[in-house]
Write an enzyme that holds these catalytic residues in place. Structure first.
Site, PDB file in Angstrom:
ATOM      1  N   HIS A 191      -4.177  -2.904  -4.447  1.00  0.00           N
ATOM      2  CA  HIS A 191      -3.576  -4.823  -4.509  1.00  0.00           C
ATOM      3  C   HIS A 191      -3.531  -4.798  -5.967  1.00  0.00           C
ATOM      4  CE1 HIS A 191      -4.867  -4.926   0.124  1.00  0.00           C
ATOM      5  NE2 HIS A 191      -4.076  -4.136   0.069  1.00  0.00           N
ATOM      6  N   HIS A 247       2.712  -8.623   3.119  1.00  0.00           N
ATOM      7  CA  HIS A 247       1.703  -7.991   2.579  1.00  0.00           C
ATOM      8  C   HIS A 247       2.207  -6.447   2.542  1.00  0.00           C
ATOM      9  CE1 HIS A 247      -2.443  -6.726   1.292  1.00  0.00           C
ATOM     10  NE2 HIS A 247      -2.017  -5.673   2.160  1.00  0.00           N
ATOM     11  N   ASP A 305       1.906  -3.977  -0.712  1.00  0.00           N
ATOM     12  CA  ASP A 305       1.269  -2.682  -0.710  1.00  0.00           C
ATOM     13  C   ASP A 305       2.312  -1.664  -1.206  1.00  0.00           C
ATOM     14  OD1 ASP A 305      -1.163  -2.987   0.386  1.00  0.00           O
ATOM     15  OD2 ASP A 305      -0.668  -2.484   2.443  1.00  0.00           O
ATOM     16  N   HIS A 343       0.606   3.740   3.388  1.00  0.00           N
ATOM     17  CA  HIS A 343       0.388   4.262   1.964  1.00  0.00           C
ATOM     18  C   HIS A 343       0.730   5.541   1.875  1.00  0.00           C
ATOM     19  CE1 HIS A 343      -1.772   0.510   0.910  1.00  0.00           C
ATOM     20  NE2 HIS A 343      -2.563   0.662   1.936  1.00  0.00           N
TER      21      HIS A 343
HETATM   22 ZN   LIG Z   1      -2.766  -3.708   1.504  1.00  0.00          ZN
END
Ligand SMILES: [Zn+2]
Length: 296
Positions: A81, A241, A245, A268
């Site tokens: 973040h 969001h 990311d 991720h």
């Molecule tokens: Zn995140």
């Protein structure tokens, strides 16, 4: 062809403090200006020798639901973040000092980091950056095709994301796309907070993660789609969001990119793989590569 611009850092040191998202440790962060070419470097000032780890995909360590960087004793967790804030606000060079192993969760978004960067000021350093890398056409995904990222050549940097956890999920399917600029990032992406399902919380807390958190610290979706002690900032806050990311993780490739990132349910690990592929692409100095790449 997108034009090269000058490198940028922040105008002065700024501080942010809070508790880590996963471990709950109290942590104080100082963002410091850095020289051209330094990139973003995390420095653990609580450890002997103040070890450093660069924000580079080659330093990614395994860890689910977050991006961990590691170089020797310098381990820094949940970097994505803050990296998104730096990338989104156009900061190339910055030293991030912190006195614990995890970046503070702040409000679950990266808006407080952006506000700190704005308070410090973003300043040009008079040294040219390399031209943005034109995204090579390729698709990277898992073998069953449920998660993938496509890179499509283009002149702007556009990130689009499709979130779909299936018809039974408390989080409804949603898509969003933005041409990324500091203004767009600040207004449309930075305030979007991280989220979790109530049904996942027990297992995470049993594993020792997020025991300090309440519903007001991030978005916790109940089975019926309502939120615990919180309200959405946008109806599609979760997909925004996920775009945040992506931007944070792709920053780890070390190059400004131009083109379109089309992500479908990527997390991720897949974002990091894309960053790795893009970094290798630049290292090989290939241009206009057309191809298809599938990574298991
Ligand atoms: Zn995140």
């Amino acid at each position: 062809m997108p034009e090269a611009r000058c490198q940028r850092t922040i105008g002065r040191a700024v501080k942010i403090s809070g508790r880590g998202l996963f471990h709950g440790c109290d942590v104080r962060v100082r963002l410091l200006p850095a020289d051209p070419g330094v990139g973003v470097v995390f420095r653990r000032v609580d450890l002997v020798g103040r070890p450093e780890v660069a924000a580079d995909v080659r330093n990614v360590a395994p860890g689910s639901r977050r991006t961990i960087l590691c170089c020797g004793a310098a381990v820094v967790e949940t970097t994505e973040h803050l990296l998104a804030a730096l990338a989104g606000m156009g900061v190339d060079n910055c030293i991030v000092e912190l006195d614990a192993r995890e970046v503070p969760a702040v409000d679950g978004s990266c808006l407080p980091f952006c506000e700190a960067i704005l308070a410090a000021g973003v300043v040009s350093q008079g040294v040219k950056k390399p031209e943005p890398m034109r995204l090579p056409l390729q698709r990277i995904g898992d073998p069953d095709g449920s998660q993938w990222v496509e890179c499509i050549p283009g002149s702007d940097f556009v990130v689009s994301y499709r979130l779909d956890y299936g018809p039974q999920s408390p989080v409804p399917a949603q898509s969003q796309a933005f041409a990324i600029s500091p203004d767009v990032f600040l207004a449309e992406i930075a305030p979007a907070r991280t989220f979790v399902l109530e049904s996942e919380v027990e297992a995470l807390q049993a594993a020792g993660y997020g025991r300090h958190l309440t519903g007001s610290d991030l978005l916790v979706f109940r089975e019926d789609g309502s939120l615990i002690d919180n309200q959405l900032r946008w109806a599609d806050e979760p997909v925004r969001h996920k775009i945040l990311d992506c931007i944070g993780d792709l920053f780890l490739c070390g190059h400004e990119v131009s083109g379109r990132i089309v992500a479908n349910r990527s997390g991720h690990r897949l974002n990091q793989l894309v960053a790795e592929v893009l970094q290798v692409h630049v290292a090989n100095a290939e241009t206009d590569v057309e191809g298809f790449l599938r990574v298991a």
